[in-house]
Design a protein around this motif. Structure first.
Motif: not given
Length: 218
Positions: A184-212
């Motif tokens: 996903i590509l977006f204007k990150a200087d205009k939109f407040l953003h962050g990862m969505g955490i709604e359960d314990k999925t990433y309590f048990n394994r790593f959440r992984i992404n690449q960024a530019m």
């Protein structure tokens, strides 16, 4: 150097699919690229085999490695130069740091009351310009917010001392559900953003992404 071991190996694995769909939010375009990498599993191997560093390791009173783990790669691979050029042409911005084109976010939460995702959002923030995020997990959630109060927490230290912010302080404009190998590509200087955490999925394994990260660099 470890990364040089992978330079030739990566030569055939950085081909990307730049066909995209567009979603409009508050008059701005969000570009969504499905099946982004031709061979995403080989890209994923870089995450696993090139050691990542503890993010902001020197932050005073940091809770990183105590309540959660937040790791980064900040590397340069020549094989990503063509992708950088394509995104620069699309956004009419330049990559913020031309010496870094492989940035990662690798996050895991400890099972601790500190990580109260039911009542809080994880680190809503802005970047400098356009941001490209490439997801290498299944079933990723990505949030776009509208702040309802003055944002007094946004400083260098708070990311690892006060990362959770009350949900009541934000209007959730959009929660994207992004499958494996979606970007996903977006204007990150205009939109407040962050990862969505709604359960314990990433309590048990790593959440992984690449960024530019792109910006109006002179």
């Amino acid at each position: 150097m470890i990364r040089n071991k992978y330079q030739k190996w990566m030569m055939n694995f950085t081909q990307v699919n730049l066909k995209h769909k567009i979603e409009i939010i508050e008059g701005e375009k969000f570009f969504i690229f499905e099946n982004f990498y031709e061979k995403p599993n080989q890209i994923f191997e870089i995450f696993l085999n090139v050691p990542a560093k503890i993010h902001k390791a020197n932050t005073e009173n940091s809770l990183n490695t105590k309540k959660f783990v937040d790791l980064r790669h900040n590397l340069k691979f020549n094989q990503f130069d063509n992708l950088v050029n394509e995104i620069e042409n699309l956004t009419e911005q330049k990559i913020c740091n031309p010496n870094i084109n492989f940035v990662t976010n690798i996050t895991k939460f400890f099972d601790d009351s500190f990580n109260d995702y039911k009542n809080n959002f994880w680190w809503p923030h802005y970047d400098e310009g356009y941001t490209l995020l490439i997801y290498l997990n299944e079933n990723n959630l990505f949030n776009i917010y509208q702040p309802l109060k003055k944002l007094n927490y946004l400083n260098y230290e708070s990311e690892h001392t006060k990362p959770w912010q009350p949900r009541s302080n934000f209007n959730l404009l959009k929660q994207f559900s992004l499958p494996f190998n979606t970007a996903i590509l977006f204007k990150a200087d205009k939109f407040l953003h962050g990862m969505g955490i709604e359960d314990k999925t990433y309590f048990n394994r790593f959440r992984i992404n690449q960024a530019m990260f792109f910006c109006d660099r002179i």
